[in-house]
Scaffold this motif. Structure first.
Motif, PDB file in Angstrom:
ATOM      1  N   PRO A  60     -14.168 -15.542  15.517  1.00 30.42           N
ATOM      2  CA  PRO A  60     -14.464 -14.635  16.628  1.00 30.42           C
ATOM      3  C   PRO A  60     -15.325 -15.282  17.705  1.00 30.42           C
ATOM      4  O   PRO A  60     -15.418 -14.764  18.822  1.00 30.42           O
ATOM      5  CB  PRO A  60     -15.227 -13.485  15.950  1.00 30.42           C
ATOM      6  N   ALA A 107     -12.344 -13.573   8.870  1.00 28.56           N
ATOM      7  CA  ALA A 107     -13.481 -12.895   8.236  1.00 28.56           C
ATOM      8  C   ALA A 107     -13.367 -12.947   6.721  1.00 28.56           C
ATOM      9  O   ALA A 107     -14.367 -13.143   6.014  1.00 28.56           O
ATOM     10  CB  ALA A 107     -13.571 -11.449   8.720  1.00 28.56           C
ATOM     11  N   GLN A 183     -20.197  -3.292  13.086  1.00 28.79           N
ATOM     12  CA  GLN A 183     -20.158  -4.666  13.590  1.00 28.79           C
ATOM     13  C   GLN A 183     -18.884  -5.367  13.154  1.00 28.79           C
ATOM     14  O   GLN A 183     -18.221  -6.055  13.953  1.00 28.79           O
ATOM     15  CB  GLN A 183     -21.374  -5.449  13.082  1.00 28.79           C
ATOM     16  N   TYR A 184     -18.506  -5.185  11.882  1.00 29.49           N
ATOM     17  CA  TYR A 184     -17.324  -5.904  11.389  1.00 29.49           C
ATOM     18  C   TYR A 184     -16.020  -5.194  11.727  1.00 29.49           C
ATOM     19  O   TYR A 184     -14.951  -5.821  11.689  1.00 29.49           O
ATOM     20  CB  TYR A 184     -17.477  -6.243   9.906  1.00 29.49           C
ATOM     21  N   ASN A 186     -15.731  -4.236  14.827  1.00 30.50           N
ATOM     22  CA  ASN A 186     -15.617  -4.932  16.108  1.00 30.50           C
ATOM     23  C   ASN A 186     -15.066  -6.344  15.906  1.00 30.50           C
ATOM     24  O   ASN A 186     -14.117  -6.765  16.586  1.00 30.50           O
ATOM     25  CB  ASN A 186     -16.985  -4.974  16.784  1.00 30.50           C
ATOM     26  N   THR A 187     -15.657  -7.076  14.969  1.00 32.03           N
ATOM     27  CA  THR A 187     -15.210  -8.445  14.703  1.00 32.03           C
ATOM     28  C   THR A 187     -13.758  -8.472  14.256  1.00 32.03           C
ATOM     29  O   THR A 187     -12.960  -9.296  14.722  1.00 32.03           O
ATOM     30  CB  THR A 187     -16.102  -9.085  13.631  1.00 32.03           C
ATOM     31  N   SER A 188     -13.398  -7.570  13.344  1.00 31.43           N
ATOM     32  CA  SER A 188     -12.027  -7.543  12.838  1.00 31.43           C
ATOM     33  C   SER A 188     -11.038  -7.176  13.938  1.00 31.43           C
ATOM     34  O   SER A 188      -9.910  -7.693  13.957  1.00 31.43           O
ATOM     35  CB  SER A 188     -11.918  -6.556  11.676  1.00 31.43           C
TER      36      SER A 188
END
Length: 209
Positions: A60, A107, A183-184, A186-188
Motif C-alpha cells: 500500500p 496484507a 485502518q485495515y 482502508n488498506t485492503s
C-alpha cells in the motif's frame, strides 16, 4: 506524474507504477523518509518486504506515495494505533481477519510474518488466512477475532459480544481495536482497487541481500 494504470517493470505495483526514488517530489521525499524510519524498520524486524533494493516502495505504500497529502494523516492514524497498547497477537489476529475477508494479498503476506513474530500458532495463522475460525489463541485474541468478524462480515456487534469486549479490553482499547479494523479496511481497499500483489520469493530474497 504518470497516472495511467500500468504494471511497471516489477509487476509489484499492480495497476499503479512503482515510483522510483529519483521521480519523487519534495512532499513525496519527505513521506518516503518517514516510511523508511518507521515502516521499513518494522518490516525488517518482522521479516517482510516494504521497499525493494532500488528504493521503490511496494504494497500500500506505493499508492500512499502518490498522494502524500492523504498519506500523512493516514500514517499518523496508524502510528497512534501502534502506540495504543494493543497486544501484538491481538493486533495481528484483527489484521489477518480483515485481510482474509478482503483477499488482500500483500496484507496477508506481510501480516503472516508479523503474526509469526507475535507468537501466533501456525495452524491459527493458516485458519485466519483462509477466513476460518482459528483455534489455539489466547482468550483475548480469540475475542478480537470474533469482534473483527462481527464488524467485517456481519456489520453489527451483538450486545453479548460487545459486553464481553468491554469487560476484556476496556472502552479505550476497544475503540482502538475498532479503529484498527477501520485502518485495515482502508488498506485492503487500496490493495484491492489497485490489484497489488504480494512479492514473490525472488523479490523478498533480493531485498534481504
Amino acid at each position: 506524474m504518470n497516472e495511467h494504470p500500468t504494471n511497471g517493470s516489477s509487476g509489484l505495483g499492480g495497476r499503479l507504477p512503482l515510483l522510483p526514488p529519483d521521480a519523487l517530489d519534495e512532499a513525496q521525499c519527505a513521506l518516503r523518509d518517514g516510511l523508511r524510519a518507521t515502516r521499513v524498520r518494522g518490516a525488517e524486524e518482522a521479516g517482510y518486504t516494504v521497499a525493494l533494493p532500488d528504493g521503490r516502495f511496494i504494497g500500500p505504500f506505493n499508492a500512499l506515495l502518490h498522494t502524500p497529502h492523504i498519506a500523512r494523516p493516514l500514517l499518523e492514524w496508524a502510528q497512534a494505533l501502534t502506540r495504543a497498547g494493543i497486544p501484538a497477537d491481538v493486533r495481528e489476529v484483527v489484521i489477518l481477519t480483515v485481510a482474509a475477508h478482503w483477499r488482500a494479498e500483500y496484507a496477508r503476506y506481510a501480516h503472516t510474518a508479523a503474526a509469526e513474530k507475535a507468537g501466533l500458532p501456525g495452524p491459527a495463522i493458516a485458519s485466519l488466512l483462509h477466513g476460518e475460525a482459528p483455534s489455539g489463541l489466547r482468550p483475548d485474541a480469540d475475542l478480537a477475532y470474533r469482534l473483527a468478524v462481527a464488524l467485517v462480515r456481519d456489520h453489527r456487534v451483538p450486545d453479548g459480544l460487545y459486553a464481553e469486549a468491554v469487560a476484556a479490553f476496556g472502552t479505550n482499547t476497544l475503540i482502538a481495536l475498532v479503529n484498527l479494523v477501520g485502518q485495515y479496511l482502508n488498506t485492503s481497499a487500496l490493495l484491492a482497487c489497485f490489484q497489488v500483489p504480494a512479492p514473490s520469493p525472488e523479490h523478498t530474497e533480493a531485498s534481504a541481500s
